[in-house]
Write an enzyme that holds these catalytic residues in place. Sequence first.
Site, PDB file in Angstrom:
ATOM      1  N   ILE A  18       0.443   4.731   4.498  1.00  0.00           N
ATOM      2  CA  ILE A  18       1.192   5.773   3.685  1.00  0.00           C
ATOM      3  C   ILE A  18       1.114   5.514   2.138  1.00  0.00           C
ATOM      4  O   ILE A  18       1.063   6.025   1.219  1.00  0.00           O
ATOM      5  CB  ILE A  18       2.492   5.814   4.229  1.00  0.00           C
ATOM      6  N   ASN A  77       8.237   1.645   0.526  1.00  0.00           N
ATOM      7  CA  ASN A  77       7.481   2.089   1.399  1.00  0.00           C
ATOM      8  C   ASN A  77       7.328   0.758   2.675  1.00  0.00           C
ATOM      9  O   ASN A  77       7.057   1.324   3.633  1.00  0.00           O
ATOM     10  CB  ASN A  77       6.228   2.735   1.067  1.00  0.00           C
ATOM     11  N   TYR A 144      13.576  -1.643  15.219  1.00  0.00           N
ATOM     12  CA  TYR A 144      13.190  -0.729  14.142  1.00  0.00           C
ATOM     13  C   TYR A 144      13.900   0.404  14.064  1.00  0.00           C
ATOM     14  O   TYR A 144      14.219   0.642  12.871  1.00  0.00           O
ATOM     15  CB  TYR A 144      11.812  -0.422  14.720  1.00  0.00           C
ATOM     16  N   THR A 181      -1.969   5.859  10.504  1.00  0.00           N
ATOM     17  CA  THR A 181      -2.277   4.569   9.457  1.00  0.00           C
ATOM     18  C   THR A 181      -2.625   3.480  10.741  1.00  0.00           C
ATOM     19  O   THR A 181      -2.252   3.669  11.900  1.00  0.00           O
ATOM     20  CB  THR A 181      -0.905   4.467   8.939  1.00  0.00           C
ATOM     21  N   PRO A 182      -2.942   2.289  10.121  1.00  0.00           N
ATOM     22  CA  PRO A 182      -3.126   1.315  11.032  1.00  0.00           C
ATOM     23  C   PRO A 182      -1.869   1.002  11.751  1.00  0.00           C
ATOM     24  O   PRO A 182      -2.122   0.486  12.992  1.00  0.00           O
ATOM     25  CB  PRO A 182      -3.290   0.054  10.108  1.00  0.00           C
TER      26      PRO A 182
HETATM   27  P1  NAD Z   1       1.020   0.010   7.591  1.00  0.00           P
HETATM   28  O1  NAD Z   1       1.309  -1.229   8.471  1.00  0.00           O
HETATM   29  O2  NAD Z   1      -0.364   0.810   7.867  1.00  0.00           O
HETATM   30  O3  NAD Z   1       1.155  -0.418   5.924  1.00  0.00           O
HETATM   31  C1  NAD Z   1       2.386  -0.858   5.489  1.00  0.00           C
HETATM   32  C2  NAD Z   1       2.099  -1.906   4.356  1.00  0.00           C
HETATM   33  O4  NAD Z   1       3.213  -2.611   4.198  1.00  0.00           O
HETATM   34  C3  NAD Z   1       0.687  -2.924   4.575  1.00  0.00           C
HETATM   35  O5  NAD Z   1       0.022  -2.674   3.553  1.00  0.00           O
HETATM   36  C4  NAD Z   1       1.494  -4.172   4.380  1.00  0.00           C
HETATM   37  O6  NAD Z   1       0.590  -5.473   4.162  1.00  0.00           O
HETATM   38  C5  NAD Z   1       2.782  -3.828   3.726  1.00  0.00           C
HETATM   39  N1  NAD Z   1       3.842  -4.759   3.859  1.00  0.00           N
HETATM   40  C6  NAD Z   1       4.563  -5.385   5.204  1.00  0.00           C
HETATM   41  N2  NAD Z   1       5.418  -6.237   4.869  1.00  0.00           N
HETATM   42  C7  NAD Z   1       5.417  -6.439   3.714  1.00  0.00           C
HETATM   43  C8  NAD Z   1       6.320  -7.141   2.628  1.00  0.00           C
HETATM   44  N3  NAD Z   1       7.058  -7.983   3.158  1.00  0.00           N
HETATM   45  N4  NAD Z   1       6.140  -7.113   1.345  1.00  0.00           N
HETATM   46  C9  NAD Z   1       5.307  -6.170   0.949  1.00  0.00           C
HETATM   47  N5  NAD Z   1       4.392  -5.441   1.696  1.00  0.00           N
HETATM   48  C10 NAD Z   1       4.372  -5.756   3.033  1.00  0.00           C
HETATM   49  O7  NAD Z   1       2.114   0.922   7.768  1.00  0.00           O
HETATM   50  P2  NAD Z   1       2.381   2.616   7.360  1.00  0.00           P
HETATM   51  O8  NAD Z   1       1.994   3.399   8.578  1.00  0.00           O
HETATM   52  O9  NAD Z   1       1.717   3.052   6.254  1.00  0.00           O
HETATM   53  O10 NAD Z   1       3.887   2.825   7.037  1.00  0.00           O
HETATM   54  C11 NAD Z   1       4.289   2.736   5.957  1.00  0.00           C
HETATM   55  C12 NAD Z   1       5.897   3.069   6.005  1.00  0.00           C
HETATM   56  O11 NAD Z   1       6.153   4.173   6.564  1.00  0.00           O
HETATM   57  C13 NAD Z   1       6.863   1.849   6.748  1.00  0.00           C
HETATM   58  O12 NAD Z   1       7.973   1.731   6.303  1.00  0.00           O
HETATM   59  C14 NAD Z   1       6.740   2.483   8.167  1.00  0.00           C
HETATM   60  O13 NAD Z   1       7.927   2.153   8.898  1.00  0.00           O
HETATM   61  C15 NAD Z   1       7.185   4.004   7.801  1.00  0.00           C
HETATM   62  N6  NAD Z   1       6.815   4.959   9.023  1.00  0.00           N
HETATM   63  C16 NAD Z   1       5.468   4.890   9.367  1.00  0.00           C
HETATM   64  C17 NAD Z   1       5.238   5.906  10.129  1.00  0.00           C
HETATM   65  C18 NAD Z   1       3.728   6.075  10.972  1.00  0.00           C
HETATM   66  O14 NAD Z   1       3.665   6.807  11.893  1.00  0.00           O
HETATM   67  N7  NAD Z   1       2.605   5.519  10.528  1.00  0.00           N
HETATM   68  C19 NAD Z   1       6.159   6.928  10.739  1.00  0.00           C
HETATM   69  C20 NAD Z   1       7.460   6.759  10.390  1.00  0.00           C
HETATM   70  C21 NAD Z   1       7.653   5.652   9.165  1.00  0.00           C
END
Ligand code: NAD
Length: 249
Positions: A18, A77, A144, A181-182
């Site tokens: 995201i 994010n 979470y 996403t991953p």
């Molecule tokens: P993702 O795991 O694919 O990407 C997350 C990114 O954050 C990665 O590049 C990782 O290296 C980085 N990261 C993790 N810990 C970190 C830290 N301490 N400092 C800096 N960077 C850090 O996740 P995503 O699916 O892209 O999710 C992004 C956001 O959206 C998150 O907050 C997640 O909780 C939220 N979210 C995702 C979904 C979904 O379905 N994918 C749904 C609801 C909420």
Amino acid sequence: AARLAGKTTLVTGSAQGIGQAIAAHFESEGAEVWRGDLQPMDGERALHLDVSNEESWAKAIAEIKAGSGKLDILVNNAGIEWEKPLQDIPLGDWRKVMSVNVDGIFLGCRTAKPLMERRVEGRASVINISSVAGIVGFPDQVAYNTSKGAVRHLTKSLAVEWAAHGTPIRCNSIHPGCINTPMLAAAGEKWVAAGLIEGDSLMEAMGAMCPLNEVGDPSDIAWGAVYLASDEAKFVTGLELVIDGGFIA
Ligand code: NAD
């Protein structure tokens, strides 16, 4: 379109998923984009940032100040997913989730505020990425869910605090549902292993949990972020923007 022309932005967790999509959409809307992540990234304005670490934030904001002299938009994010029932969560793991998902946003807002509030016109914008898990409870993900509920309320608290003090920063949260996403792929594999979902295509099976019968794309969230970042949303603060294909409807 160039809705974000002239805006300096920082997107955390933007190496993939995201965050990467938000950074790309901001760039195509004319913004100057800084990206921060634990993972190494190529290109201009890529910062090594651990959002759970106070010094790492101080360094990142100092670098933006030196390079751009301002910060108009901050997207918090970065986040980690964690699933276990209550009895199986060691205190250290609980704290790890809170330190990234909650402390990370607290530190980001606190460190960036002095740079963001120095403006002659308009309002800066903070966008915090929560989740539908911050609004409803999902089984076996108490850490979470709790962290994302905290992000929702931290957002509302800052929206009214800054408004009350005349601080020119808006603060809103986005609540994604299932987004391809991953992170979602990793969660889906665990749900399959636990017998919670079935099917050959993981994303299809997860999509079937949504009224719109599909998972979302990272760009579905990025368009919401473009709106909240833009001056078109100048009257919007304290909003929780749910983008979930009807998941919690
Ligand atoms: P993702 O795991 O694919 O990407 C997350 C990114 O954050 C990665 O590049 C990782 O290296 C980085 N990261 C993790 N810990 C970190 C830290 N301490 N400092 C800096 N960077 C850090 O996740 P995503 O699916 O892209 O999710 C992004 C956001 O959206 C998150 O907050 C997640 O909780 C939220 N979210 C995702 C979904 C979904 O379905 N994918 C749904 C609801 C909420």
